[in-house]
Design a protein around this motif. Structure first.
Motif, short mmCIF file in Angstrom:
data_model
loop_
_atom_site.label_atom_id
_atom_site.label_comp_id
_atom_site.label_asym_id
_atom_site.label_seq_id
_atom_site.Cartn_x
_atom_site.Cartn_y
_atom_site.Cartn_z
N GLY A 1 0.31 -2.81 9.39
CA GLY A 1 -0.09 -3.69 9.29
C GLY A 1 -0.73 -4.22 8.42
O GLY A 1 -2.32 -4.46 8.64
N ILE A 2 -0.34 -4.58 6.87
CA ILE A 2 -0.96 -4.75 6.05
C ILE A 2 -0.59 -6.10 5.86
O ILE A 2 1.31 -6.33 5.34
N SER A 3 -1.75 -7.37 5.27
CA SER A 3 -0.91 -8.43 4.59
C SER A 3 0.05 -8.70 3.82
O SER A 3 -0.78 -7.90 2.78
N LYS A 4 0.58 -10.07 3.89
CA LYS A 4 1.37 -10.23 2.95
C LYS A 4 0.59 -10.40 1.70
O LYS A 4 0.85 -9.61 0.50
N THR A 5 -0.41 -10.87 1.41
CA THR A 5 -1.00 -11.20 1.02
C THR A 5 -1.67 -9.69 -0.02
O THR A 5 -1.42 -10.64 -1.05
N THR A 6 -2.37 -9.33 0.77
CA THR A 6 -2.43 -7.87 -0.22
C THR A 6 -1.39 -6.96 -0.59
O THR A 6 -1.59 -6.51 -1.91
N LEU B 1 8.71 -7.89 7.55
CA LEU B 1 8.84 -6.58 8.69
C LEU B 1 7.44 -6.00 7.95
O LEU B 1 7.25 -5.09 8.54
N LEU B 2 7.36 -5.83 6.65
CA LEU B 2 6.87 -4.15 5.96
C LEU B 2 5.36 -4.91 6.50
O LEU B 2 4.86 -3.55 6.64
N SER B 3 4.93 -5.97 6.09
CA SER B 3 3.79 -5.94 7.08
C SER B 3 3.28 -6.03 8.55
O SER B 3 2.27 -5.66 8.67
N ALA B 4 4.13 -6.72 9.28
CA ALA B 4 4.41 -6.50 10.53
C ALA B 4 3.76 -4.85 11.12
O ALA B 4 3.48 -4.55 11.47
N MET C 1 -11.31 12.29 -1.19
CA MET C 1 -11.15 10.90 -1.43
C MET C 1 -9.34 10.73 -0.87
O MET C 1 -8.70 11.04 -0.71
N ARG C 2 -9.70 9.44 -0.31
CA ARG C 2 -9.59 9.41 1.18
C ARG C 2 -8.23 8.37 0.32
O ARG C 2 -8.20 7.80 -0.76
N PRO C 3 -6.70 8.22 0.95
CA PRO C 3 -5.66 7.49 0.66
C PRO C 3 -5.89 6.24 1.02
O PRO C 3 -6.82 5.48 1.34
N SER C 4 -5.72 5.53 -0.75
CA SER C 4 -6.21 3.83 -1.03
C SER C 4 -5.43 3.12 0.56
O SER C 4 -3.78 3.98 0.53
N LYS C 5 -5.13 2.05 0.90
CA LYS C 5 -4.93 0.92 0.79
C LYS C 5 -3.19 1.06 -0.25
O LYS C 5 -2.23 0.75 0.82
N ARG C 6 -2.86 1.25 -1.40
CA ARG C 6 -2.16 0.89 -1.83
C ARG C 6 -0.73 1.65 -1.37
O ARG C 6 0.02 2.16 -1.66
N ASP C 7 -2.39 3.31 -1.46
CA ASP C 7 -1.10 4.33 -1.11
C ASP C 7 -0.29 3.92 -0.17
O ASP C 7 0.93 5.16 0.44
N GLU C 8 -1.42 3.65 1.31
CA GLU C 8 -0.60 4.02 2.28
C GLU C 8 0.24 2.79 2.45
O GLU C 8 1.76 2.98 3.30
N LEU C 9 0.41 1.85 1.70
CA LEU C 9 1.53 1.20 1.76
C LEU C 9 2.74 1.78 0.92
O LEU C 9 3.88 1.82 1.75
#
Lengths: 186, 186
Positions: free
Chosen positions: A35-40, A29-32, A1-9
């Motif tokens: 590398g996760i877009s603000k929308t996500t 800044l967090l988005s930049a 079970m890879r870490p989800s994008k959410r967990d990475e964030l």
DNA sequence: GACTTTATTTACCGATCGGTACATTTACGA
DNA sequence: TCGTAAATGTACCGATCGGTAAATAAAGTC
């Protein structure tokens, strides 16, 4: 079970908030940096506050797990209580050390009624419960009182390591703790 | 000599920054709450950072003056050291209590190289110097080490009073301090 | 291969950020 | 009373704040 994008964030947000502060680190800044877009980001968390709460939850788990696994390396309850301060010393020595995330959260959200402040307080409560168990095992007359005193030294050492000029607050705290524990066996 | 507009501004800014936090309180809020126009504020201080530095300087003077005048009410050096924790207890009981301004400053400006962080650290250094004098008068074997330990308890009590669930951290800190001072006369 | 979920880019929103220009008013000392 | 400094209100600056719309692009499921 890879870490989800959410967990990475959440993990990356933890690092950035810890380094910059909660107000100082904006969502852009967090988005930049992640590398996760603000929308996500806003799809996973309704607001910045929700993200911070998730970050604090993760930090609570990580910190308590780390601290008590280090303490359990000692064999006697008294040894475990002293080992707490050795663990602190290692933490303070890390170059990324920037005080305690929960003290920082309470500083930036000073109103105790604020959800972020309340969640930070909850961490301290959980920590106290675990330490109190050990002071009881150590045979203290008043395990709760002893746990409170030891944790005063712990919080003081953290603050002083971040803010102070002292060389080794963890060592001072351990010495003071040893004095408080001197009547106990082990 | 009436308080100048500048002094009024610094004192009021202190109150607002202490209550809201440094980042959370903007210059527009300060202007609105103090009744002093932004134009005037920026005539006295080149930047928000300069204003914060002036606020910290004022707080340093006020806090150390208050604390040591309370301590000096006790007659023996040992009594003075214990009186420190009684003074803390009174502080914590104030409804406006929101932790230590310098801990908050260090939390919001985590980089030790930042001028605001550095000035907060200077306050702790000055405080240490004054306490060390008293531990020396009290006849401690290692006055510096004793002062450091007592101040760990002080910082821990402040953080815990703000963040914790404990009833009376000042009382706990005083009890721990008494144990550390038990070998001393007075 | 169709379908749904997830993540993406780009552009945007109104509000607020720290900070300033400018013209006006207040107040005080000579 | 005159001159000067201090303080004012208003209006503005570009940048950033937290948060969103809409249309697209992957990616996994059935």
């Amino acid at each position: 079970m890879r870490p989800s994008k959410r967990d990475e964030l959440v993990q990356n947000a933890l690092t950035i908030f810890y380094r910059e502060g909660f107000h100082a680190a904006g969502m852009d800044l967090l988005s930049a940096e992640t590398g996760i877009s603000k929308t996500t980001m806003f799809k996973h968390f309704r607001s910045k506050e929700d993200l911070i709460l998730a970050v604090l939850k993760l930090r609570d788990e990580q910190f308590r797990t780390w601290l008590f696994s280090r303490m359990e390396e000692a064999e006697t309850p008294k040894g475990q209580l002293l080992a707490l301060f050795d663990a602190l010393g290692e933490w303070f020595a890390e170059p990324e050390f920037r005080s305690c995330m929960f003290i920082k959260a309470a500083s930036e959200y000073p109103d105790p009624a604020h959800p972020i402040h309340a969640q930070a307080a909850e961490h301290k409560r959980l920590l106290f419960g675990q330490v109190e168990k050990i002071t009881a095992q150590a045979g203290a007359d008043d395990p709760a009182a002893l746990a409170r005193m030891l944790l005063l030294l712990k919080e003081g050492a953290i603050v002083t390591a971040h803010l102070g000029h002292e060389k080794d607050p963890a060592k001072d705290a351990k010495a003071a703790a040893a004095a408080l524990l001197s009547g106990l066996p082990g």
